[in-house]
Scaffold this motif. Sequence first.
Motif, PDB file in Angstrom:
ATOM      1  N   MET A  57      28.637  54.851  34.707  1.00 47.53           N
ATOM      2  CA  MET A  57      29.315  53.757  35.417  1.00 47.53           C
ATOM      3  C   MET A  57      30.753  54.165  35.705  1.00 47.53           C
ATOM      4  O   MET A  57      31.230  55.207  35.277  1.00 47.53           O
ATOM      5  N   TRP A  58      31.423  53.315  36.446  1.00 52.64           N
ATOM      6  CA  TRP A  58      32.809  53.599  36.805  1.00 52.64           C
ATOM      7  C   TRP A  58      33.706  52.595  36.090  1.00 52.64           C
ATOM      8  O   TRP A  58      33.861  51.487  36.550  1.00 52.64           O
ATOM      9  N   GLU A  59      34.178  52.999  34.924  1.00 50.04           N
ATOM     10  CA  GLU A  59      35.253  52.270  34.262  1.00 50.04           C
ATOM     11  C   GLU A  59      34.847  50.857  33.816  1.00 50.04           C
ATOM     12  O   GLU A  59      34.982  49.898  34.564  1.00 50.04           O
ATOM     13  N   GLY A  60      34.355  50.731  32.627  1.00 50.11           N
ATOM     14  CA  GLY A  60      34.019  49.405  32.113  1.00 50.11           C
ATOM     15  C   GLY A  60      35.204  48.765  31.419  1.00 50.11           C
ATOM     16  O   GLY A  60      35.541  49.122  30.300  1.00 50.11           O
TER      17      GLY A  60
ATOM     18  N   GLN B  92      32.456  46.871  36.261  1.00 46.49           N
ATOM     19  CA  GLN B  92      32.942  48.186  36.626  1.00 46.49           C
ATOM     20  C   GLN B  92      34.053  48.017  37.663  1.00 46.49           C
ATOM     21  O   GLN B  92      34.293  46.935  38.154  1.00 46.49           O
ATOM     22  N   ARG B  93      34.669  49.123  38.007  1.00 45.12           N
ATOM     23  CA  ARG B  93      35.733  49.052  39.006  1.00 45.12           C
ATOM     24  C   ARG B  93      35.215  48.418  40.305  1.00 45.12           C
ATOM     25  O   ARG B  93      35.938  47.686  40.959  1.00 45.12           O
TER      26      ARG B  93
ATOM     27  N   GLY C 145      33.010  54.875  31.628  1.00 43.58           N
ATOM     28  CA  GLY C 145      31.794  54.360  32.249  1.00 43.58           C
ATOM     29  C   GLY C 145      30.587  54.431  31.345  1.00 43.58           C
ATOM     30  O   GLY C 145      29.454  54.476  31.830  1.00 43.58           O
TER      31      GLY C 145
ATOM     32  N   ARG D 133      36.233  53.229  29.434  1.00 44.25           N
ATOM     33  CA  ARG D 133      36.793  53.616  30.731  1.00 44.25           C
ATOM     34  C   ARG D 133      36.071  54.844  31.281  1.00 44.25           C
ATOM     35  O   ARG D 133      36.259  55.183  32.442  1.00 44.25           O
TER      36      ARG D 133
END
Lengths: 382, 899
Positions: free
Chosen positions: B90-93, B107-108, B65, B63
Amino acid sequence: MPFPSKQLGIYLLALWAAQVGAHAGPQEKTHDARGRYLELCARCHGPEGAGDGTAELPQPARSFKDGGFSYGNTRTAILRTITFGIPGTPMPSHAGAIPEVELAALADYVISLGPERKAVSVSETILQITDRAQIVRGFLPPIIEGAPQRTRGLLVGLTSGASFEYRVDDVRFIAVRQGDFVQRRDWTERGGKPLLPLGKPTLICAKGDPGPGFVAVHESPRGVKREPLHSQLKRTWTAGHRAGLVYWLEGENGAVMAKVHEEPRVADTSAGAGFVRVLRLEAGATRCVLEFNTSYLTQGCGDPTGIMETRGEGSQAHASSRVQNDGLQRLVILRGPASMRVQPQSLQLTMEPGQIAELEVLMVTALDSGEDILPSLLEQTR
Amino acid sequence: MSPSRLIVLLLVLAPGILAGAPPSFEDENDYYTVEQFPVPPGERLEIGGMGFLPGGELAVATRRGQVWILENPEVEDVEDARWRLFAEGMWEGLGLNVVDGDIHVVQRGELSRLRDLDGDGLCDQIDTLCDDWGLSGNYHEFAFGLPRDDAGNFFVTLNVAFFNPQWWHGKSAVPYRGWALRISPEGEMTPWAKGFRSPSGVGKNAQGDIFITDNQGDWCASSPIYHLVRDGFYGHPASLEWTAEYRTSGTLASDEVPPPAAATQRRPAAVWIPYEWSRSTGNMVHDSTGGAFGPFADDLFVAELTNGMVLRCNMEKVRGEYQGWIQPFRQDVGSVARVLFSPQGTLFCGMTNRGWGGRAPADGLARIRWTGRSPLEIQDVHLLQDGFDVAFTKPLAAGTALSLDCASLYQYDYNYWWEYGSPPQHRTSVEVTGCVLSEDRTHLRIQTTGLTPAMVARVKLNGLLGAQGQPLLHPEFAYTINQLPEGPLTNQHVSKIVPPPPSKESGQEGWLMLSWGDPMDRFSSEGWELVNAEIARDEGTHFDITVGNGALVNAGDQPSHYTTKNSFGDCELHLGFMLPEGGRSGILLMGRYEVALIDSPKGKEGETGLCFSINGAESWDTIAPRFNAYRHAGEWHEVDLRFRAPRLGKDGKVSDARFEQILVDGRTVLEGVNVPGVSATSIYETEAPVGPVVLWGEGSEVAFRDIRVRPTERGHPSPLPRTGSPKWSPVFPEEQFDDWILTGDAEWELDDVTLVASGPKGALISTRNDYRSFDLRARVKISDGGQASLIFRVQDPLEVVEGYAALINSTFPNMEKTGSLAGLNSIRAQLIPSDTWFNYFVSVREVEGGTHIRIWVNGVMLTDYMDVERRFGPGHIAIEHGHAASTVSVEALEVRVVD
């Protein structure tokens, strides 16, 4: 008389003493919350919060020992649940039942019954650029008051301390920052919070809300139609100190007019510091005329018109300008193919099918000594 | 298995075996061990996705990323685990898959392919394969994934959002929230199915079919596992907005009333997990290890956060659709969000619970391995018409004696409604009429008096022991019976449509209490009095009037109609009325369309027309109520109606005015009545988009009370807040919290989106001080006795907060209530009850004649004032909190600068 008056008096005195005692010491706050907990919560959630209260419920009450909560386990979320209850469940609203300060104490007490929490410290969420460039995707807050937030945003952080802010739902260059990189507030609580870019903005395009990066110009006998193109993010990359992004320019019908490789860099010259956007455009299958939005280069710098000059030089063209403001001068150099036509707010390129064109957009801020340093800058940045 | 080959044994268990069952047999750890991996120092692995690389390394998305790679997941001692960071930023895997050696992460905001081009072990290129879904910015808009079907298509699921003020209603404010998406290997997205709430787990069974777990909440009774079918609707209405049907009609699904699709198109859950087993379900994975994980080949293993365990599930197709059973498998693992089998037969468990809660450990990686000992477990369950065939992993003890007590069974269903989850409903014990063990003692047939479809059966096996005297490790299971194998198909669901429960709102939001406070203030009238009235004993055609404030009566000389000063279009209206004998009055919506109020007690029907008729014109007929709901002269009647204004286009009328519903004392007397023109009693000749509410006062005496109106926005009964509108921006952006200017001693608290002020008097002031011509809007709530103001054009210096003030006051005892412009225009009616949210809208324009200030409350203009003196020039915007016994709450305070 139902009570012997003397005994009643002693009883009341004792009660008063107990109440005074209960509110006296600092440790007693927990005791209060515990008392409230036993009074209001324990029947369902159990004396120690294990979800094993004596009340008969249509579904078991939460065990706080498990730490799970229907609407989040942050303090705010738990306080809200205690205050308003959960519709459809036996969890009632406690609004007005006890003072708000006690509700807050109760929320803290309920949290204390759960598993130990690992708090996320601020320092843990701060990303610094060290030895290689980084790209961070996330939700960007308005860069200045009144600017829109960007739910799909991107920060390119370079090792020099410069970072470049883009929106990427439709790729647009928003700002340049200098300083620390970013605080990942999305690493706290339930996630989803905006990033907090830490660098100080040194350039903000169009008050944080620039228009489309590229516009296709369609000329026909009936007139000129300008079609804003959607810049669809396709790729980001990092390589050592460098980083960049790739996006496709899509027309209304989804046709790809061109593919753009963009790399933001720092321009460090003897004249001053600034940045450069290096763009490589690969034209699509049809001939097109593209306008590249350069309005941010001249914004806020007095009258920018009439100062662009273009010089053909083999297959390349240079355009440069100088605008002054408060003792500083901002120098802009545009480099592109010979077909490049420079206008006050944009530059225009005619792209043949499959053609590749390189564009450089350079901006340097320097002290205004009154001297024309453009020639030397042109030389230095070639 | 035919009954003749079964041995039926009915006797009592040997007590010695029961008492002697060693406790170790009940320990899951004897069969499946749980090991927790250490994580890299200083790191927190909040795992949202997992996949194996071709070389056997385990890639995990977090989360935060990041993608971490565990180089030796099958290492003997987990302490020797070797981690390396592969990607970050990254944004939140919350979903990961490995395709041809490439790590893919959802990602988100996008589905991405990660590549390491230069072979240095770090990802250096992220390709955006697809980002064709919306993000409003709400925290709950998670994106999950990422299994692929046999054709290589990815599946991604998107949460609905939860935001204030009605944070308990999931919303789909941007495209495809609440949907499952199919994304082709080339990145082409197809909205695949809808109706999800928080579908955090996507998985595949051994047959390659895709399944989705959802999380209990609104419209989701417990934790379901759905078989994903193209175009399926799974129950949460918010997502429907992105269907062609809703888009073209421009309507939005109700937050509280089940959509029509709930009855006709809703897909059932293949499995409902009982609440005590799962409160937050993660993903699921089938046992593809060919026996390396023990005797459960092809079973589904389901991640569960809150209870910190893994469940085991299996399904069968009954009448062509999946349904099946579930039970706990391995407890005490931690907050398991993701499960994945390694080729070697280890079950890896990725954990995270940040902000959601769950058993410790809260994050990190665990693995479950089979010890090689086979537990005595339920191997599988097969539904029969009258019971179950339960298979065991190994034979029961020789000589096992079965009584009818060996299985106990009950059934239940759920409510399908907007409230949070549903307790089991209609719980019914089912009588066991036979327990029959197969010859080889591996199958138990449970016969009952009959099972009911569209209910879950909860079965507990009692006292069954294996050959070594060990009990069943997990003796309970829950089977979701959508259909029985034979007999007529039911069209019912386990989760049944029930009447919507009462709205959580006070019921007062959006209403304007026209007759509270000063009841004359918002009306034009002559000859009306605020009094107490009751029917005169001696002369029933008149009221006895006494001092009081219980009724508005036209008792003066030559009374006029009682007419609202404001005009309304679509609206709801409530009022109470009372007539004397022979009395006659009427309610004219928009001054044009009359609901007749006539003293027409029962028995007088037909003589002079019925009360609650819609009064016709010459060109159309009067429409009588369905029944006579009028009781008697001298009695109060409560009227509630919903009205839709006519739609008038450039080329004439598009649609008639319409009474959607008229209720009297809570009973519907008319519904869906179009009125083709104005009534004979109309005070206007032509139709118009809006008009005042007129209460007829020129006939007999009549008494009214509690007159309230709620304007309803045309076509959008519950308009969704839209973010990203380019012109509006917050006056107090959260991220500039530190720069907010405060004066006085009020305490300001920002809770997500609600700004709450309490404590002593004080003001919060914008940093910007050049607001000149602008619109200002906010949602506001004031406590009982509280007082506050929205002050604009606040002048520097700020020691005294001086400017134009739009007052926020319901019950504080002065005559300037909500909607007033302090000192310049007084609203004396208490239109908004205390502790009720309302919408404030202020418009300020610098025009030729002065400073023009208008104030709307819930869409109704209350102040329209031209300050010819131009008292205050451009300035700040502020919220002032009035006094220590007051609490004011403000949300979405936004400004739109005009120049």
